[in-house]
Write an enzyme that holds these catalytic residues in place. Structure first.
Site, PDB file in Angstrom:
ATOM      1  N   GLY A   1     -63.743  34.953 106.637  1.00  0.00           N
ATOM      2  CA  GLY A   1     -64.303  35.313 105.436  1.00  0.00           C
ATOM      3  C   GLY A   1     -63.136  35.140 104.512  1.00  0.00           C
ATOM      4  O   GLY A   1     -61.961  35.532 104.833  1.00  0.00           O
TER       5      GLY A   1
ATOM      6  N   GLN B   1     -58.199  37.892  96.881  1.00  0.00           N
ATOM      7  CA  GLN B   1     -57.166  37.472  97.745  1.00  0.00           C
ATOM      8  C   GLN B   1     -56.237  36.376  97.603  1.00  0.00           C
ATOM      9  O   GLN B   1     -55.378  36.096  98.183  1.00  0.00           O
ATOM     10  CB  GLN B   1     -57.862  37.306  99.205  1.00  0.00           C
ATOM     11  CG  GLN B   1     -58.327  38.643  99.595  1.00  0.00           C
ATOM     12  CD  GLN B   1     -58.920  38.566 101.044  1.00  0.00           C
ATOM     13  OE1 GLN B   1     -59.849  38.209 101.479  1.00  0.00           O
ATOM     14  NE2 GLN B   1     -58.239  38.748 102.018  1.00  0.00           N
TER      15      GLN B   1
ATOM     16  N   CYS C   1     -57.737  41.597 108.341  1.00  0.00           N
ATOM     17  CA  CYS C   1     -57.732  41.242 106.880  1.00  0.00           C
ATOM     18  C   CYS C   1     -56.745  40.126 106.800  1.00  0.00           C
ATOM     19  O   CYS C   1     -55.601  40.838 107.118  1.00  0.00           O
ATOM     20  CB  CYS C   1     -58.012  42.174 106.031  1.00  0.00           C
ATOM     21  SG  CYS C   1     -57.992  41.785 104.227  1.00  0.00           S
ATOM     22  N   LEU C   2     -56.637  38.982 105.973  1.00  0.00           N
ATOM     23  CA  LEU C   2     -55.763  38.230 105.876  1.00  0.00           C
ATOM     24  C   LEU C   2     -54.782  38.940 105.028  1.00  0.00           C
ATOM     25  O   LEU C   2     -53.560  38.323 105.087  1.00  0.00           O
ATOM     26  CB  LEU C   2     -56.190  36.850 105.218  1.00  0.00           C
ATOM     27  CG  LEU C   2     -57.353  36.189 106.038  1.00  0.00           C
ATOM     28  CD1 LEU C   2     -57.889  34.850 105.332  1.00  0.00           C
ATOM     29  CD2 LEU C   2     -56.708  35.674 107.404  1.00  0.00           C
TER      30      LEU C   2
ATOM     31  N   HIS D   1     -67.410  43.588 104.508  1.00  0.00           N
ATOM     32  CA  HIS D   1     -65.994  43.568 104.261  1.00  0.00           C
ATOM     33  C   HIS D   1     -65.584  42.718 103.019  1.00  0.00           C
ATOM     34  O   HIS D   1     -64.805  43.375 102.035  1.00  0.00           O
ATOM     35  CB  HIS D   1     -65.219  42.937 105.577  1.00  0.00           C
ATOM     36  CG  HIS D   1     -63.869  42.681 105.574  1.00  0.00           C
ATOM     37  ND1 HIS D   1     -62.953  43.205 106.129  1.00  0.00           N
ATOM     38  CD2 HIS D   1     -62.963  41.848 104.694  1.00  0.00           C
ATOM     39  CE1 HIS D   1     -61.821  42.976 106.035  1.00  0.00           C
ATOM     40  NE2 HIS D   1     -61.767  42.046 105.047  1.00  0.00           N
ATOM     41  N   GLU D   2     -66.107  41.587 102.663  1.00  0.00           N
ATOM     42  CA  GLU D   2     -65.936  40.819 101.644  1.00  0.00           C
ATOM     43  C   GLU D   2     -66.543  41.398 100.535  1.00  0.00           C
ATOM     44  O   GLU D   2     -65.694  41.361  99.278  1.00  0.00           O
ATOM     45  CB  GLU D   2     -66.468  39.419 101.885  1.00  0.00           C
ATOM     46  CG  GLU D   2     -66.158  38.595 103.199  1.00  0.00           C
ATOM     47  CD  GLU D   2     -64.516  38.658 102.985  1.00  0.00           C
ATOM     48  OE1 GLU D   2     -63.872  38.516 102.131  1.00  0.00           O
ATOM     49  OE2 GLU D   2     -63.860  38.454 104.201  1.00  0.00           O
TER      50      GLU D   2
ATOM     51  N   HIS E   1     -63.906  43.653  98.969  1.00  0.00           N
ATOM     52  CA  HIS E   1     -62.783  43.291  98.386  1.00  0.00           C
ATOM     53  C   HIS E   1     -63.146  43.022  96.745  1.00  0.00           C
ATOM     54  O   HIS E   1     -61.991  42.965  96.069  1.00  0.00           O
ATOM     55  CB  HIS E   1     -62.482  41.770  98.902  1.00  0.00           C
ATOM     56  CG  HIS E   1     -61.499  41.911 100.063  1.00  0.00           C
ATOM     57  ND1 HIS E   1     -60.169  42.331  99.942  1.00  0.00           N
ATOM     58  CD2 HIS E   1     -61.696  41.305 101.299  1.00  0.00           C
ATOM     59  CE1 HIS E   1     -59.524  42.245 101.331  1.00  0.00           C
ATOM     60  NE2 HIS E   1     -60.501  41.595 101.965  1.00  0.00           N
TER      61      HIS E   1
HETATM   62 ZN    ZN Z   1     -60.089  41.052 104.048  1.00  0.00          ZN
END
Ligand code: ZN
Length: 177
Positions: A48, A53, A101-102, A143-144, A147
């Site tokens: 995702g 991000q 998480c990226l 999770h997304e 963000h």
């Molecule tokens: Zn993330």
């Protein structure tokens, strides 16, 4: 041509703002951001990615899923673009699961999430979709969704004891295999 974007790292204020709703999903500028997000997520092998991000504070994210060691039954799916996402309802039942998480490389945390959720979003073509997700997909969506509200997974971890470095996480996966 899509551009491989830099990924904002924890500490950058773009990850902490509330993202703005998209007025027109078919706007070429919006489409270009989504194309960039897709290549950036694929390159980083994420499941995702959210627009903040890639330094774009807009309510857009992509949910992808494929079987993985912690969720061997995760459904394989084409990455799905979700614009102006909404949570319509959540199950009372929560479940803890490991997330990474990226924007927070190298760290994993045990995060409680609602096990089932009802969601609504707009597609790239601007069509309204309503879906019910459970387990891994529900987790990735939540999770997304965080963000685009300025939250990251470590905000939801209940104890610092439930944070581990990725190297140790992978080692524990092997020892439980
Ligand atoms: Zn993330």
């Amino acid at each position: 041509m899509p551009i491989l974007r830099q990924i904002a790292q924890l500490g950058h204020p773009v990850l902490r703002g509330v993202a703005e709703k998209v007025a027109d999903p078919t706007d070429p500028a919006v489409r270009a951001i989504i194309d960039d997000m897709q290549v950036t997520m694929a390159e980083a092998e994420g499941v995702g990615i959210a627009a903040p991000q890639v330094f774009e504070p807009r309510a857009i994210f992509i949910v992808a899923s494929r079987p993985n060691p912690r969720y061997p039954n995760a459904p394989p799916m084409e990455p799905t673009v979700m614009i102006n996402p909404e949570l319509l309802w959540v199950s009372d039942e929560k479940e803890k699961g490991w997330e990474g998480c990226l924007s927070i490389p190298g760290l994993r945390g045990l995060v409680p999430r609602h096990r089932r959720i009802g969601v609504r979003y707009l597609t790239r073509a601007g069509e309204v979709r309503e879906e019910v997700y459970e387990d891994f997909l529900a987790r990735v969506f939540q999770h997304e969704f965080d963000h685009v509200q300025g939250l990251v997974f470590i905000d939801r971890v209940e104890s610092s004891r439930e944070l581990v470095m990725e190297k140790e996480y992978l080692r524990s996966l092997k020892s439980h295999a």
